[in-house]
Design an enzyme around this catalytic site. Structure first.
Site, PDB file in Angstrom:
ATOM      1  N   CYS A  91       1.429   0.168  -8.445  1.00 48.87           N
ATOM      2  CA  CYS A  91       2.641   0.611  -7.734  1.00 48.87           C
ATOM      3  C   CYS A  91       3.759   0.813  -8.742  1.00 48.87           C
ATOM      4  CB  CYS A  91       3.105  -0.434  -6.731  1.00 48.87           C
ATOM      5  SG  CYS A  91       1.827  -1.005  -5.660  1.00 48.87           S
ATOM      6  N   GLU A 127       5.793  -3.647   0.726  1.00 47.10           N
ATOM      7  CA  GLU A 127       5.845  -3.321  -0.704  1.00 47.10           C
ATOM      8  C   GLU A 127       5.000  -2.065  -0.865  1.00 47.10           C
ATOM      9  OE1 GLU A 127       4.986  -2.489  -4.079  1.00 47.10           O
ATOM     10  OE2 GLU A 127       3.662  -4.230  -4.129  1.00 47.10           O
ATOM     11  N   GLY A 132       0.833  -1.205   0.000  1.00 53.21           N
ATOM     12  CA  GLY A 132       0.000   0.000   0.000  1.00 53.21           C
ATOM     13  C   GLY A 132       0.864   1.250   0.000  1.00 53.21           C
ATOM     14  N   SER A 133       0.323   2.300   0.589  1.00 54.38           N
ATOM     15  CA  SER A 133       1.013   3.592   0.531  1.00 54.38           C
ATOM     16  C   SER A 133       2.196   3.626   1.508  1.00 54.38           C
ATOM     17  CB  SER A 133       0.036   4.708   0.903  1.00 54.38           C
ATOM     18  OG  SER A 133      -0.281   4.588   2.277  1.00 54.38           O
ATOM     19  N   GLY A 183       2.600   1.917   5.196  1.00 51.23           N
ATOM     20  CA  GLY A 183       3.719   1.001   5.446  1.00 51.23           C
ATOM     21  C   GLY A 183       4.562   1.449   6.628  1.00 51.23           C
TER      22      GLY A 183
HETATM   23  C1  SIN Z   1       1.586  -3.527  -8.505  1.00 51.83           C
HETATM   24  O1  SIN Z   1       1.733  -4.334  -7.569  1.00 51.83           O
HETATM   25  O2  SIN Z   1       1.045  -2.430  -8.351  1.00 51.83           O
HETATM   26  C2  SIN Z   1       2.022  -3.817  -9.883  1.00 51.83           C
HETATM   27  C3  SIN Z   1       2.456  -5.142 -10.224  1.00 51.83           C
HETATM   28  C4  SIN Z   1       2.890  -5.108 -11.644  1.00 51.83           C
HETATM   29  O3  SIN Z   1       2.557  -4.241 -12.380  1.00 51.83           O
HETATM   30  O4  SIN Z   1       3.616  -5.991 -12.006  1.00 51.83           O
END
Ligand code: SIN
Length: 516
Positions: A305, A271, A249-250, A254
Site C-alpha cells: 500500500c 486502510e 485492501g483496495s 473499502g
Molecule cells: C502495507 O501495508 O502495504 C505496507 C506497510 C509498510 O510498508 O510499512
C-alpha cells in the site's frame, strides 16, 4: 538453484507449521472445519504450482463463528489486561520459534523475497511486544470536575469481537497489528483473510491457537478464521455483533465495507490504497535517495500500500537521478524469490500483470515515455514476472492519479517547491509520502500543516516499511483509519466517562438549580 530458505518443499513448510492436515475453510478456536463454501486452490505465484486446497465458509458458518467469538468475549473481557498481555507475549515467543517457517510460507503463498517475508513475521513479533507493554498502559484520564466532591474519570473497556479483513500483500502482519492490540484490549478476533493467502491465515491461527490451548484463562473461540470470497467478507462487515471492522485492501473494497458498516452504525477502521509520492529537491543526497526510491518502488514487486508510485523531482537533478534509476531498474535481479540475490519476485497473479500492462498502455496514450515494464520469461519458473517500469509523464495525467498495484514509478518534475507540494497532494489517495532534502525549511514545511496531506510524511527515507510503533494509515480515499502503534489501541476499546459524587449534596452541572 541456490536458496536462502532451508524449508523448500511445500509439504515440509506446511508440516513444520502444523497445518498440513488442517482443512481450514473456517476455524472456531481449536475446531477446524472444511466449510461448505466453494473450495479455494492456493497457487504459488512463484511457479503457478498448486500448494493445497482449502475449503471456505458459507454465510451460516460465518454466523456460527461470530457467535462463538461473542461467547468468548463475555469471558475474555473480565480477564485482567496484563494477563491478556501474557497470552500475547507467549504468541510473540511462538512466532520467534516459527519465524523462518512462517516466512517461508509467506514467500510461497504470495511470492515475497525471504528478507521481506521474514521481515513481515518480525513485524508480528514487534507488535506482540508492543501490545504486551500496552496491556499495562490502557490509561484513561482523571479530569478536574467543575463540581465539589466529584471525581470525573475515563475508563477504557473491551469493545467486543473485532472483524479483520486483510489483503494478500501483507498476509500475516496486518492481521497481527489488529489481533495483538484487540486481544490485550479484551476483544476476540474474527478474521477474513484474502482468498489469495488462506494458508498464511491458517498458519497464524494455528500457532496462536496452540498458545491459547495452553492458557487457562483464554476461552475457545477467542480467535476465529473464516476463509472465503466476497460474500464471506460482506457477512463479516454486516454483522451487528462485530462493533469494529478493520479492513485493509483496495478503495472499492473499502467503500463497500465502509458503507455496510456505516449502515448499521458500526465502527470501521479502513486502510485502503495509496498513491504515494516522494519529492526530491536540489539539496537531496542522491545516493541515499536512489536506494530509498528503488526499495520503495520495486520492493515487494510494487505491491505494498505504501509503494512509491510518483517521483516529483526538481528540474536541476532530474536527468542525473533518472539515469541512475534506469540503470538500477534495468539491472535489478528478478526471479524466483528464493534464489540468492533476487530482489523482485513475481506479481501475485496474471491479473496483476494484465493490470500493469493496461496501465502502461494508458500511460503511453497519455503522453508517457516508458522504460522497462516488460514481462520477464527467461530464467524464471513460471508465474507473472515483470521488469519494474519508469514512466516520464505529466503530473496530471489520469493514469498517474490511479493506484496500479505493480512496480510502476511515474517520474514528474517541478521547478518551485510550492508546486511540488501541490502535485504531491493533488491525488485522491493520502497514505504515505516522503521528501529528500537537506534543507530544513523544506523538510519542516513538508511535515507541517500546509505540507503533505498524507497519514505518513517522511524525511530522507522512503514511503514504505513503516515501524509498528507509529500509527499506520492515511487520509482521503485511503480511509482515515489508524492501526498498529501510538494510540491506535483506542479503536479497539469503548470509552466510559464516569462521574462519581463522593459528597452529600447533589450539585448539578452548568450551575442548574432544580430543587424538588
Ligand atoms: C502495507 O501495508 O502495504 C505496507 C506497510 C509498510 O510498508 O510499512
Amino acid at each position: 538453484m541456490m536458496t536462502t530458505q532451508t524449508l523448500t518443499s511445500y509439504q515440509q513448510i506446511l508440516e513444520t507449521l502444523g497445518i498440513a492436515d488442517k482443512p481450514g475453510g473456517f476455524a472456531i478456536g481449536s475446531r477446524y472445519e472444511e466449510g461448505n463454501g466453494p473450495r479455494i486452490t492456493t497457487v504459488s505465484p512463484i511457479d503457478g504450482v498448486s500448494i493445497k486446497e482449502v475449503g471456505s465458509a458459507r454465510v451460516e458458518e460465518v454466523a456460527e463463528a461470530i457467535d462463538a467469538a461473542v461467547e468468548a468475549f463475555y469471558a475474555w473481557r473480565t480477564v485482567p489486561a496484563p494477563v491478556r498481555g501474557e497470552l500475547v507475549r507467549r504468541y510473540g515467543d511462538k512466532l520467534r520459534q516459527n519465524k523462518q517457517a512462517l516466512g517461508a510460507l509467506v514467500t510461497l503463498e504470495v511470492g515475497k523475497i525471504p528478507a521481506e517475508a521474514e521481515g513481515e513475521v518480525q513485524e508480528m513479533i514487534d507488535i506482540c511486544d508492543f501490545a504486551v507493554g500496552l496491556s499495562r498502559q490502557l490509561y484513561g484520564l482523571a479530569i478536574q470536575s467543575e463540581r465539589p466532591e466529584h471525581r470525573l474519570t475515563e475508563q477504557w473497556h473491551p469493545l467486543g469481537p473485532i472483524g479483520v479483513i486483510s489483503a494478500f500483500n501483507f498476509p500475516v502482519a496486518v492481521w497481527a497489528w489488529n489481533a495483538a492490540l484487540a486481544l490485550v484490549c479484551g476483544d476476540p478476533v474474527v478474521w477474513k483473510p484474502s482468498e489469495k493467502a488462506p494458508l498464511c491465515a491458517l498458519a497464524c491461527h494455528h500457532l496462536l491457537q496452540e498458545v491459547i490451548d495452553d492458557f487457562e484463562q483464554a476461552p475457545d473461540g477467542l480467535i476465529v478464521l473464516v476463509n472465503g470470497g466476497r460474500e464471506v467478507g460482506q457477512a463479516v462487515a454486516a454483522s451487528k455483533k462485530l462493533p469494529l471492522i478493520s479492513a485493509t485492501g483496495s478503495i472499492p473494497m473499502g467503500r463497500a465495507v465502509g458503507q455496510t458498516v456505516a449502515a448499521r452504525l458500526g465502527r470501521s477502521l479502513l486502510e485502503l490504497g495509496g498513491n504515494n509520492a516522494m519529492i526530491v529537491t536540489p539539496s537531496a543526497d542522491l545516493d541515499l535517495a536512489l536506494r530509498a526510491i528503488t526499495f520503495a518502488a520495486v520492493g515487494t514487486t510494487g505491491q505494498r500500500c505504501t509503494t512509491l508510485r510518483r517521483l516529483i523531482v526538481h528540474d536541476t537533478v532530474k536527468a542525473d537521478l533518472l539515469n541512475r534509476l534506469k540503470t538500477a531498474f534495468s539491472t535489478i535481479k528478478i526471479g524466483d524469490p528464493r534464489e540468492d540475490g533476487v530482489l523482485v519476485g513475481p506479481l501475485i497473479d496474471e491479473g496483476a500483470a494484465t493490470m500493469m500492462e493496461d496501465a502502461l498502455n494508458r500511460a503511453r496514450e497519455q503522453g508517457g515515455v516508458v522504460t522497462g515494464g516488460e514481462r520477464v520469461t527467461e530464467g524464471v519458473p513460471g508465474g507473472a514476472y515483470v521488469r519494474p517500469a519508469l514512466v516520464e509523464i505529466a503530473h496530471d495525467a489520469e493514469v498517474v492519479h490511479t493506484e496500479t498495484f505493480a512496480p510502476i514509478l511515474y517520474v514528474l518534475n517541478y521547478e518551485d517547491f510550492d508546486e511540488a507540494l501541490a502535485v504531491q497532494n493533488e491525488v485522491p489517495q493520502g497514505l504515505s509520502s516522503a521528501i529528500f532534502t537537506n534543507n530544513i525549511i523544506e523538510a519542516e514545511r513538508f511535515c507541517g500543516p500546509s505540507g503533505s496531506d498524507c497519514g505518513i510524511a517522511n524525511v530522507n527515507i522512503g514511503t514504505s516499511g513503516a515501524e509498528i510503533g507509529g500509527a499506520f494509515g492515511g487520509e482521503k480515499e485511503t480511509g482515515g483509519g489508524r492501526e498498529s502503534g501510538s494510540d491506535a489501541w483506542k479503536n479497539y476499546m469503548r470509552r466510559s466517562t464516569n462521574t462519581i459524587n463522593y459528597g452529600t449534596a447533589l450539585p448539578l452541572a452548568q450551575g442548574i438549580t432544580f430543587d424538588v
